[in-house]
Design a protein around this motif. Structure first.
Motif, mmCIF file in Angstrom:
data_model
loop_
_atom_site.group_PDB
_atom_site.id
_atom_site.type_symbol
_atom_site.label_atom_id
_atom_site.label_comp_id
_atom_site.label_asym_id
_atom_site.label_seq_id
_atom_site.Cartn_x
_atom_site.Cartn_y
_atom_site.Cartn_z
ATOM 1 N N SER A 68 77.183 74.974 -1.113
ATOM 2 C CA SER A 68 76.991 74.762 -2.545
ATOM 3 C C SER A 68 77.863 75.721 -3.323
ATOM 4 C CB SER A 68 75.530 74.989 -2.936
ATOM 5 O OG SER A 68 74.730 73.959 -2.423
ATOM 6 N N ASN A 69 78.623 75.189 -4.240
ATOM 7 C CA ASN A 69 79.504 75.982 -5.095
ATOM 8 C C ASN A 69 78.789 76.243 -6.415
ATOM 9 O OD1 ASN A 69 81.641 77.233 -6.314
ATOM 10 N ND2 ASN A 69 82.933 75.413 -6.431
ATOM 11 N N THR A 80 80.271 78.184 -8.820
ATOM 12 C CA THR A 80 81.304 78.633 -9.758
ATOM 13 C C THR A 80 82.232 77.475 -10.090
ATOM 14 O OG1 THR A 80 82.892 79.236 -8.045
ATOM 15 C CG2 THR A 80 81.274 80.910 -8.658
ATOM 16 N N SER A 81 83.248 77.767 -10.875
ATOM 17 C CA SER A 81 84.240 76.748 -11.213
ATOM 18 C C SER A 81 85.445 76.802 -10.271
ATOM 19 C CB SER A 81 84.706 76.942 -12.660
ATOM 20 O OG SER A 81 85.288 78.227 -12.806
ATOM 21 N N HIS A 82 85.404 77.652 -9.282
ATOM 22 C CA HIS A 82 86.511 77.770 -8.326
ATOM 23 C C HIS A 82 86.346 76.713 -7.234
ATOM 24 C CE1 HIS A 82 87.866 81.557 -10.057
ATOM 25 N NE2 HIS A 82 86.591 81.916 -10.115
ATOM 26 N N ALA A 83 87.130 75.675 -7.313
ATOM 27 C CA ALA A 83 86.996 74.563 -6.373
ATOM 28 C C ALA A 83 87.537 74.896 -4.986
ATOM 29 C CB ALA A 83 87.719 73.337 -6.920
ATOM 30 N N ASP A 84 88.432 75.876 -4.900
ATOM 31 C CA ASP A 84 89.024 76.184 -3.593
ATOM 32 C C ASP A 84 88.148 77.106 -2.743
ATOM 33 O OD1 ASP A 84 89.616 78.245 -5.470
ATOM 34 O OD2 ASP A 84 91.144 79.024 -4.098
ATOM 35 N N TRP A 85 87.219 77.821 -3.330
ATOM 36 C CA TRP A 85 86.402 78.766 -2.567
ATOM 37 C C TRP A 85 85.527 78.079 -1.517
ATOM 38 C CZ3 TRP A 85 84.438 82.919 -6.561
ATOM 39 C CH2 TRP A 85 85.540 83.656 -7.025
ATOM 40 N N ILE A 115 86.082 75.320 -0.081
ATOM 41 C CA ILE A 115 86.998 74.758 0.921
ATOM 42 C C ILE A 115 87.400 75.836 1.920
ATOM 43 C CG2 ILE A 115 89.286 73.735 1.259
ATOM 44 C CD1 ILE A 115 88.871 72.367 -1.492
ATOM 45 N N ILE A 136 80.657 69.838 1.071
ATOM 46 C CA ILE A 136 80.727 70.650 -0.151
ATOM 47 C C ILE A 136 80.063 69.915 -1.305
ATOM 48 C CG2 ILE A 136 82.287 71.717 -1.812
ATOM 49 C CD1 ILE A 136 84.292 72.014 0.509
ATOM 50 N N THR A 164 78.269 70.843 -5.545
ATOM 51 C CA THR A 164 78.165 71.813 -6.635
ATOM 52 C C THR A 164 76.710 71.929 -7.054
ATOM 53 O OG1 THR A 164 78.625 70.103 -8.258
ATOM 54 C CG2 THR A 164 80.494 71.420 -7.507
#
Length: 169
Positions: A119-120, A122-127, A129, A140, A142
């Motif tokens: 689960s992400n 933040t707004s960092h889409a690469d983290w 990944i 993945i 959000t």
């Protein structure tokens, strides 16, 4: 009549030749067993590479995209929802080797899903990944988190297989 100490048998006696044959036969069996084990391991590796064993997890990728970016702190929570004892601790050590800052780990409630989820928050889409590549598995999603305790949460399922640990003295 002379009395003396009996001489030891010469190396060419039938008992000495039989012992040598037994040793030679044992060595041939040992070499054959070793060749059989090597063949079996090669066969198993081919089956795994061709995808025959669907339950085995992919290994983490060795490239730099599987690591946390240099100079960036990515806070990760790891929760074991797969029910395998010690899985969260091993994943914590694994992710720390890849440069991620695991701030918390433990066990969570299992919802019956055996897949690993990331689960992400933040707004960092690469983290996420990068974490997915470090683990080798994971779906993945959000999930906004206003507490900002962690940037990512990893829900470890049964599909993640920890790498073998070396013996430490």
């Amino acid at each position: 009549m002379t009395v003396g100490i009996p001489a030891p048998p010469s190396p060419t006696t039938p008992t000495a030749r039989g012992g040598r044959l037994l040793i030679a036969a044992g060595l041939v069996l040992l070499v054959a067993a070793g060749a059989g084990v090597a063949w079996w391991q090669a066969r198993t590796a081919e089956s795994t590479a061709s995808g025959t064993y669907a339950t085995m997890a992919a290994a983490a990728l060795p490239d730099s995209s599987a690591r946390a970016p240099e100079g960036t702190r990515i806070r990760v929570r790891v929760l074991n929802v797969g029910g395998v004892p010690g899985l969260a601790r091993r994943a914590t050590n694994h992710l720390r080797e890849y440069g991620f800052d695991v701030v918390d780990f433990g066990s969570g409630r299992s919802d019956g899903d055996t897949r690993t989820r990331i689960s992400n928050h933040t707004s960092h889409a690469d983290w996420p990944i990068r974490v997915q590549r470090a683990l080798g598995v994971g779906v993945i999603g959000t999930d906004p988190d206003t507490s900002r305790y962690g940037d990512l949460t990893v829900y470890l399922g049964r599909d993640w297989r920890p790498p073998t640990e070396t013996l430490r003295p």
